[in-house]
Write an enzyme that holds these catalytic residues in place. Structure first.
Site, PDB file in Angstrom:
ATOM      1  CG  ASP A 159      -5.648   2.318  -9.189  1.00 37.65           C
ATOM      2  OD1 ASP A 159      -4.775   1.659  -9.860  1.00 37.65           O
ATOM      3  OD2 ASP A 159      -6.588   1.926  -8.604  1.00 37.65           O
ATOM      4  CG  ASN A 161      -1.741   5.842 -14.521  1.00 41.60           C
ATOM      5  OD1 ASN A 161      -2.798   6.612 -14.933  1.00 41.60           O
ATOM      6  ND2 ASN A 161      -0.798   6.149 -13.680  1.00 41.60           N
ATOM      7  NE  ARG A 162      -1.102  -2.656 -14.207  1.00 43.33           N
ATOM      8  CZ  ARG A 162      -0.823  -3.579 -13.844  1.00 43.33           C
ATOM      9  NH1 ARG A 162       0.060  -4.616 -14.111  1.00 43.33           N
ATOM     10  NH2 ARG A 162      -1.456  -4.072 -12.713  1.00 43.33           N
ATOM     11  CG  HIS A 176       2.215   3.515 -16.594  1.00 45.55           C
ATOM     12  ND1 HIS A 176       1.594   3.573 -15.447  1.00 45.55           N
ATOM     13  CD2 HIS A 176       2.445   2.119 -17.073  1.00 45.55           C
ATOM     14  CE1 HIS A 176       1.404   2.315 -15.021  1.00 45.55           C
ATOM     15  NE2 HIS A 176       1.990   1.365 -15.908  1.00 45.55           N
ATOM     16  CB  THR A 205       7.376  -1.188  -1.587  1.00 44.83           C
ATOM     17  OG1 THR A 205       6.063  -1.284  -0.797  1.00 44.83           O
ATOM     18  CG2 THR A 205       8.286   0.271  -1.105  1.00 44.83           C
ATOM     19  CD  GLU A 206       2.979  -2.714  -1.353  1.00 46.96           C
ATOM     20  OE1 GLU A 206       3.246  -3.011  -0.123  1.00 46.96           O
ATOM     21  OE2 GLU A 206       3.006  -1.685  -1.760  1.00 46.96           O
ATOM     22  CG  ASN A 207       3.274  -0.303  -8.046  1.00 43.87           C
ATOM     23  OD1 ASN A 207       3.020   0.885  -7.874  1.00 43.87           O
ATOM     24  ND2 ASN A 207       2.275  -1.220  -8.078  1.00 43.87           N
ATOM     25  CB  SER A 336      -3.160   0.442  -2.367  1.00 39.20           C
ATOM     26  OG  SER A 336      -4.271  -0.143  -2.973  1.00 39.20           O
ATOM     27  CD  GLU A 347     -13.861  14.315   5.718  1.00 37.58           C
ATOM     28  OE1 GLU A 347     -14.840  13.801   5.200  1.00 37.58           O
ATOM     29  OE2 GLU A 347     -13.858  14.338   7.009  1.00 37.58           O
TER      30      GLU A 347
END
Length: 379
Positions: A159, A161-162, A176, A205-207, A336, A347
């Site tokens: 998480d 990258n943007r 990215h 899939t949400e991206n 997410s 863990e």
């Protein structure tokens, strides 16, 4: 590249603008020279104090009054040195900031900061010290990580990258791209530490709900990054698998590219890299339940025979162990929709840095912390 463009811009200045530039930078240069002389004087005084302290110790021993005084002065001079150095840089930045309007370019800031840093020797000594400290920390983390078992399966939500790309380069796609480079580094580190399975969340899939231009850019980036990943995995003897709970939105060209790398690395016997693309954990569970329903309908499976292991075997990760460790970067603390079924007893570690900023030391620190935890699985 920025330095090169700045130098080219400076060389193209007209004589009049060169005079304006020199006039604007004069205060910063004068401040740097003045502070350089002051720092040199402090260093000289510190050296003299040390020599005097040595003499005092030889004459009167550690308890000698003269020695105590010289030692305090020497210590004060040393402690003030970094503070004075920072003062130089700050003064140069302020002077250059005032000069930007007259000289006509942000290069004035860079030139002034570098001049101030050079004046007090920051550019060499500070970087060297930082590298030494980083190397020492990495060695310490590596030593700690040798005290127990290494997690066999590491899962990562890559998480940030943007945000990294927008902050560092002004656009998301560059982040990215940096994330793809970091994945290759991270894979090497995992292989070196003996991790058997690495599962990463590359695209959910949400991206697909993101801006179409960004999504298209990411798909094109995958087309270039997958071959680069293939070269590394061939060298490391790493098998690659791409896991998609909904592959339909992926282009035929990209699906062929992914299948080609899977086929090329199928014979590899080392670490296994699972790249989750167009993946959702809930969708993964839904498909497993649908498979079970079809088997029941066909008469090959009885409803009472369905248990947790039955579902696990029909997940996309059904032939490998569940993750021992989950790492999520960028400071977020949620799953997410990633490996919702498989992470039940993993863990979890959350890093307050973006994925492209992760270091080998971070991985070693996670492994060391993992080794100190007791996994009882409810027992």
């Amino acid at each position: 590249s920025r330095t090169g463009r700045a130098q080219a811009a400076c060389s193209a200045l007209s004589p009049r603008r060169e005079r304006l530039r020199d006039r604007a930078l004069a205060p910063a240069r004068q401040r740097a020279r003045t502070m350089q002389r002051r720092v040199a004087a402090v260093a000289s005084a510190s050296s003299a104090g040390q020599e005097s302290a040595g003499g005092g110790e030889a004459q009167g021993g550690v308890g000698h009054t003269g020695f105590g005084c010289c030692r305090r002065r020497s210590t004060q001079a040393k402690s003030n040195l970094p503070e004075r150095a920072v003062g130089v840089v700050v003064s140069c930045i302020l002077a250059a900031a005032r000069a930007v309007g007259a000289a006509g370019g942000g290069w004035a800031l860079v030139a002034a900061v570098r001049a101030g840093a050079d004046a007090v020797g920051l550019t060499g000594s500070t970087n060297s010290k930082a590298k030494d400290e980083s190397s020492s920390s990495a060695r310490g983390a590596a030593a700690d990580a040798e005290d127990g078992p290494v997690p066999q399966h590491v899962a990562v939500i890559m998480d940030g990258n943007r945000r990294f790309g927008c902050r560092e380069h002004g656009n998301a796609l560059s982040g990215h791209r940096a994330g793809g480079e970091k994945l290759r580094d991270f894979l090497e580190w995992c292989v070196e530490e003996g991790v058997r399975y690495l599962t990463v969340f590359a695209f959910s899939t949400e991206n697909w709900k993101r801006d179409p231009a960004e999504v298209e850019g990411m798909m094109q980036l995958f087309m270039t990054e997958v071959p680069r990943l293939g070269k590394l995995t061939a060298k490391l003897n790493v098998r690659v698998r791409f896991l998609a709970s909904d592959a339909a939105p992926l282009s035929a060209e990209l699906r062929a590219c992914l299948a080609r790398l899977e086929e090329e690395t199928a014979i590899c016997t080392g670490c296994q890299l699972n790249v989750c693309m167009s993946y959702g954990g809930r969708g993964d569970v839904v498909h497993a339940c649908q498979a079970l329903a079809r088997e029941v309908a066909a008469g090959t499976l009885k409803p009472e025979e369905i248990d947790e292991d039955s579902i696990k075997r029909r997940l996309l990760t059904g032939d490998i162990p569940d993750p021992d460790v989950l790492i999520r970067t960028s400071g977020e603390r949620r799953l997410s929709n990633f490996l919702m079924y498989q992470l039940a007893y993993s863990e979890m570690f959350f890093l307050d840095k973006h994925w492209p900023e992760v270091t080998r030391e971070d991985l070693l620190s996670v492994i060391s912390s993992y080794q100190q935890r007791q996994r009882r699985f409810g027992r």
